[in-house]
Design an enzyme around this catalytic site. Sequence first.
Site, PDB file in Angstrom:
ATOM      1  N   CYS A 123      -4.414  -1.642  -1.718  1.00  0.00           N
ATOM      2  CA  CYS A 123      -4.606  -0.223  -1.989  1.00  0.00           C
ATOM      3  C   CYS A 123      -5.607  -0.120  -3.127  1.00  0.00           C
ATOM      4  O   CYS A 123      -5.368  -0.653  -4.220  1.00  0.00           O
ATOM      5  CB  CYS A 123      -3.269   0.394  -2.391  1.00  0.00           C
ATOM      6  SG  CYS A 123      -3.422   2.075  -3.005  1.00  0.00           S
ATOM      7  N   ASN A 124      -6.732   0.531  -2.881  1.00  0.00           N
ATOM      8  CA  ASN A 124      -7.762   0.642  -3.920  1.00  0.00           C
ATOM      9  C   ASN A 124      -7.264   1.443  -5.123  1.00  0.00           C
ATOM     10  O   ASN A 124      -7.616   1.147  -6.259  1.00  0.00           O
ATOM     11  CB  ASN A 124      -9.004   1.329  -3.349  1.00  0.00           C
ATOM     12  CG  ASN A 124      -9.744   0.445  -2.376  1.00  0.00           C
ATOM     13  OD1 ASN A 124     -10.593  -0.342  -2.769  1.00  0.00           O
ATOM     14  ND2 ASN A 124      -9.411   0.537  -1.095  1.00  0.00           N
ATOM     15  N   THR A 125      -6.454   2.454  -4.848  1.00  0.00           N
ATOM     16  CA  THR A 125      -5.970   3.321  -5.916  1.00  0.00           C
ATOM     17  C   THR A 125      -5.050   2.543  -6.863  1.00  0.00           C
ATOM     18  O   THR A 125      -5.264   2.517  -8.077  1.00  0.00           O
ATOM     19  CB  THR A 125      -5.206   4.523  -5.308  1.00  0.00           C
ATOM     20  OG1 THR A 125      -6.026   5.111  -4.304  1.00  0.00           O
ATOM     21  CG2 THR A 125      -4.848   5.542  -6.350  1.00  0.00           C
ATOM     22  N   ASP A 151       0.873  -1.180   0.000  1.00  0.00           N
ATOM     23  CA  ASP A 151       0.000   0.000   0.000  1.00  0.00           C
ATOM     24  C   ASP A 151       0.909   1.228   0.000  1.00  0.00           C
ATOM     25  O   ASP A 151       2.127   1.121   0.209  1.00  0.00           O
ATOM     26  CB  ASP A 151      -0.899   0.004   1.251  1.00  0.00           C
ATOM     27  CG  ASP A 151      -1.831   1.205   1.284  1.00  0.00           C
ATOM     28  OD1 ASP A 151      -2.338   1.608   0.221  1.00  0.00           O
ATOM     29  OD2 ASP A 151      -2.046   1.763   2.383  1.00  0.00           O
ATOM     30  N   SER A 152       0.295   2.402  -0.167  1.00  0.00           N
ATOM     31  CA  SER A 152       1.075   3.637  -0.152  1.00  0.00           C
ATOM     32  C   SER A 152       1.560   3.997   1.251  1.00  0.00           C
ATOM     33  O   SER A 152       2.237   4.993   1.422  1.00  0.00           O
ATOM     34  CB  SER A 152       0.225   4.782  -0.691  1.00  0.00           C
ATOM     35  OG  SER A 152      -0.893   4.959   0.156  1.00  0.00           O
ATOM     36  N   CYS A 191     -10.930   3.296   0.394  1.00  0.00           N
ATOM     37  CA  CYS A 191      -9.473   3.451   0.501  1.00  0.00           C
ATOM     38  C   CYS A 191      -9.089   2.651   1.741  1.00  0.00           C
ATOM     39  O   CYS A 191      -9.789   2.722   2.768  1.00  0.00           O
ATOM     40  CB  CYS A 191      -9.121   4.927   0.673  1.00  0.00           C
ATOM     41  SG  CYS A 191      -7.437   5.237   1.249  1.00  0.00           S
ATOM     42  N   THR A 192      -8.002   1.900   1.650  1.00  0.00           N
ATOM     43  CA  THR A 192      -7.676   0.989   2.756  1.00  0.00           C
ATOM     44  C   THR A 192      -7.262   1.715   4.040  1.00  0.00           C
ATOM     45  O   THR A 192      -7.200   1.116   5.107  1.00  0.00           O
ATOM     46  CB  THR A 192      -6.574   0.002   2.333  1.00  0.00           C
ATOM     47  OG1 THR A 192      -5.456   0.747   1.837  1.00  0.00           O
ATOM     48  CG2 THR A 192      -7.083  -0.935   1.254  1.00  0.00           C
ATOM     49  N   HIS A 193      -6.979   3.016   3.922  1.00  0.00           N
ATOM     50  CA  HIS A 193      -6.683   3.791   5.143  1.00  0.00           C
ATOM     51  C   HIS A 193      -7.952   4.077   5.959  1.00  0.00           C
ATOM     52  O   HIS A 193      -7.885   4.253   7.164  1.00  0.00           O
ATOM     53  CB  HIS A 193      -6.057   5.148   4.783  1.00  0.00           C
ATOM     54  CG  HIS A 193      -4.614   5.081   4.409  1.00  0.00           C
ATOM     55  ND1 HIS A 193      -4.176   4.571   3.209  1.00  0.00           N
ATOM     56  CD2 HIS A 193      -3.499   5.489   5.079  1.00  0.00           C
ATOM     57  CE1 HIS A 193      -2.858   4.664   3.158  1.00  0.00           C
ATOM     58  NE2 HIS A 193      -2.424   5.223   4.274  1.00  0.00           N
ATOM     59  N   TYR A 215      -0.847   8.137  -3.084  1.00  0.00           N
ATOM     60  CA  TYR A 215      -1.008   7.713  -4.477  1.00  0.00           C
ATOM     61  C   TYR A 215      -2.197   8.440  -5.121  1.00  0.00           C
ATOM     62  O   TYR A 215      -2.221   8.649  -6.321  1.00  0.00           O
ATOM     63  CB  TYR A 215      -1.320   6.216  -4.567  1.00  0.00           C
ATOM     64  CG  TYR A 215      -0.183   5.263  -4.271  1.00  0.00           C
ATOM     65  CD1 TYR A 215       1.115   5.709  -4.023  1.00  0.00           C
ATOM     66  CD2 TYR A 215      -0.408   3.891  -4.256  1.00  0.00           C
ATOM     67  CE1 TYR A 215       2.135   4.807  -3.748  1.00  0.00           C
ATOM     68  CE2 TYR A 215       0.598   2.988  -3.994  1.00  0.00           C
ATOM     69  CZ  TYR A 215       1.868   3.442  -3.742  1.00  0.00           C
ATOM     70  OH  TYR A 215       2.871   2.547  -3.485  1.00  0.00           O
ATOM     71  N   GLY A 216      -3.183   8.757  -4.299  1.00  0.00           N
ATOM     72  CA  GLY A 216      -4.494   9.199  -4.787  1.00  0.00           C
ATOM     73  C   GLY A 216      -4.504  10.441  -5.659  1.00  0.00           C
ATOM     74  O   GLY A 216      -5.426  10.648  -6.425  1.00  0.00           O
TER      75      GLY A 216
HETATM   76  N1  DGL Z   1      -4.640   3.367   0.766  1.00  0.00           N
HETATM   77  C1  DGL Z   1      -4.820   3.775  -0.563  1.00  0.00           C
HETATM   78  C2  DGL Z   1      -6.125   3.328  -1.171  1.00  0.00           C
HETATM   79  O1  DGL Z   1      -6.650   2.321  -0.757  1.00  0.00           O
HETATM   80  C3  DGL Z   1      -4.339   5.073  -1.091  1.00  0.00           C
HETATM   81  C4  DGL Z   1      -4.132   6.259  -0.261  1.00  0.00           C
HETATM   82  C5  DGL Z   1      -3.252   7.244  -0.992  1.00  0.00           C
HETATM   83  O2  DGL Z   1      -2.048   7.002  -1.046  1.00  0.00           O
HETATM   84  O3  DGL Z   1      -3.762   8.199  -1.576  1.00  0.00           O
HETATM   85  O4  DGL Z   1      -6.621   3.922  -2.095  1.00  0.00           O
END
Ligand code: DGL
Length: 238
Positions: free
Chosen positions: A69-71, A6-7, A170-172, A38-39
């Site tokens: 990470c969804n992105t 993930d990011s 988003c996984t966060h 990443y977003g």
């Molecule tokens: N955790 C990430 C996701 O699931 C991305 C967060 C990011 O880096 O913008 O999309």
Amino acid sequence: MIGVFDSGIGGVTVLRELIRILPNEDYLYYSDTINNPYGDKTNEEIINISDDIVNKLINMGCKIIVIACNTASAISKEYLRNKYNVPIIAIEPAYKSVNDESTLVMATKATINSDKFKILFNTYDNHKTILLSCSGLADLIEEGNKDKIINYLEDKIGKYKGVKNVVLGCTHYPLIKEEITKVLGPVNFYDGSVGVSKHTKEVLEEKNLLSNNTGKITFIDSSNNKEKEDLFYKLLEE
Ligand code: DGL
């Protein structure tokens, strides 16, 4: 060994589920803090970053990769699947599980704007959905300042009080369920971590790749940040 990336430390919400469903696997978690977030990056940047990480993880002996990470999943899964022989498992926002109720989808800008998410959304659209890109939120979660998170949420989602479902795209975001509930009141949360973990198990079974190991976890942070490592293990135990 299962490679998970993930990011940053957000993917810990996926790793927790993976460990619950697959306790006898060893894991290598790659937290790419140096490239966080990443977003807000371009598709090309996200693909290049994901490619580098997957290459590293495979060279370190990973038999399967889980993009936590969804992105990165939305933007780079096809590219990665075409390039590598190891199975690439990708998370997606748990939008298909929502009922016919008012729904708020929270995700990064890159995820919301991605073709992959558009297809998912158009297939399951319940016509009572608000799509919200939350630029900067993953950063605040990495920083861990609860006051800043609450201020951000009040400003961004306060106006949606009364919504029934929240898709954590988003996984966060599963790390701030408490704060979201403080702002919106009680809601039903949906996140993709269970789905992606079950799918990982199915693929390992199908390819005869299941292990019987001790469940060892190795953590790598691209910026060698010791605080991230401590936070990662703390969140993993919660
Ligand atoms: N955790 C990430 C996701 O699931 C991305 C967060 C990011 O880096 O913008 O999309």
